[in-house]
Design a protein around this motif. Structure first.
Motif, PDB file in Angstrom:
ATOM      1  N   THR A 191     -68.184 -35.359 -42.130  1.00 35.68           N
ATOM      2  CA  THR A 191     -67.759 -33.972 -41.933  1.00 35.68           C
ATOM      3  C   THR A 191     -68.278 -33.041 -43.025  1.00 35.68           C
ATOM      4  O   THR A 191     -67.970 -31.849 -43.005  1.00 35.68           O
ATOM      5  N   ASP A 192     -69.050 -33.565 -43.979  1.00 39.35           N
ATOM      6  CA  ASP A 192     -69.594 -32.775 -45.100  1.00 39.35           C
ATOM      7  C   ASP A 192     -68.500 -32.032 -45.857  1.00 39.35           C
ATOM      8  O   ASP A 192     -68.611 -30.834 -46.123  1.00 39.35           O
ATOM      9  N   THR A 193     -67.429 -32.714 -46.182  1.00 42.17           N
ATOM     10  CA  THR A 193     -66.302 -32.103 -46.897  1.00 42.17           C
ATOM     11  C   THR A 193     -66.011 -32.870 -48.183  1.00 42.17           C
ATOM     12  O   THR A 193     -64.912 -33.376 -48.367  1.00 42.17           O
ATOM     13  N   HIS A 194     -66.989 -32.941 -49.065  1.00 47.08           N
ATOM     14  CA  HIS A 194     -66.768 -33.661 -50.327  1.00 47.08           C
ATOM     15  C   HIS A 194     -65.880 -32.866 -51.280  1.00 47.08           C
ATOM     16  O   HIS A 194     -65.104 -33.441 -52.024  1.00 47.08           O
ATOM     17  N   SER A 195     -66.004 -31.544 -51.272  1.00 41.73           N
ATOM     18  CA  SER A 195     -65.190 -30.752 -52.193  1.00 41.73           C
ATOM     19  C   SER A 195     -64.211 -29.824 -51.467  1.00 41.73           C
ATOM     20  O   SER A 195     -63.301 -29.303 -52.079  1.00 41.73           O
ATOM     21  N   LEU A 196     -64.419 -29.608 -50.170  1.00 40.30           N
ATOM     22  CA  LEU A 196     -63.548 -28.727 -49.411  1.00 40.30           C
ATOM     23  C   LEU A 196     -62.615 -29.536 -48.516  1.00 40.30           C
ATOM     24  O   LEU A 196     -62.923 -30.668 -48.165  1.00 40.30           O
TER      25      LEU A 196
END
Length: 183
Positions: free
Chosen positions: A118-123
């Motif tokens: 989901t490309d949510t490493h920091s968010l």
């Protein structure tokens, strides 16, 4: 402090070595997760179809799962004996050196796959959850159940590659059909 033993838990014998998945909805799957460093463990991760477009067999998801699996199995000293990636779930047969390594492996594998997908490493992820249930695990006791799980995972992999599905998949397979399964 006394160490809790699994035999003291009031769990039916059918579910004694199982945990997670749909069992979490009932009291049968809410105890401590049975893990063993001596016996192999069958793991099942079930994905939410809405969250993963194209399923887990899409090129991006499949290669991502392979990379994450290799990386964290080496990091936590978990031997992945066999795995099969389906459209909406992943089967694995693993062995670990320590209980803590197995717990960390399952936690980090699920988390890293979901974050990378989901490309949510920091968010924070705003969409639907990636995983439908908590990972299902079952400690495999004995050689015959071990062979059954190995054949089941192999059959799932062949079905993902195009073999026709049958409801009586593993029941009544002859020795020749089992040999054919592994060719």
């Amino acid at each position: 402090m006394n160490q809790q033993t699994f035999s003291s838990l009031k769990i039916p014998s059918k579910h004694r070595y199982c945990h997670g998945g749909i069992l979490r909805r009932s009291s049968k799957g809410r105890g401590a997760r049975p893990l063993s460093h001596k016996d192999p463990i069958h793991l099942l991760f079930k994905v939410n179809k809405i969250a993963v477009k194209g399923g887990l067999r899409s090129l991006r998801s499949f290669s991502l799962m392979n990379r994450v699996l290799k990386r964290y199995s080496a990091k936590f000293y978990v031997k992945v004996e066999q795995f099969s990636v389906q459209m909406d779930h992943v089967h694995m047969l693993v062995r670990g050196s320590r209980r803590s390594n197995l717990q960390s492996f399952m936690r980090v594998l699920a988390g890293q796959f979901a974050q990378t997908l989901t490309d949510t490493h920091s968010l924070k992820h705003e969409g639907p959850k990636v995983w439908k249930y908590r990972p299902f695990s079952r400690v495999i006791k004995g050689f015959r159940p071990y062979q059954t799980v190995r054949n089941y995972i192999q059959l799932n992999e062949l079905e993902a590659l195009g073999r026709p599905y049958s409801k009586t998949r593993l029941r009544g397979l002859s020795q020749e059909q089992l040999v054919e399964l592994w060719e």
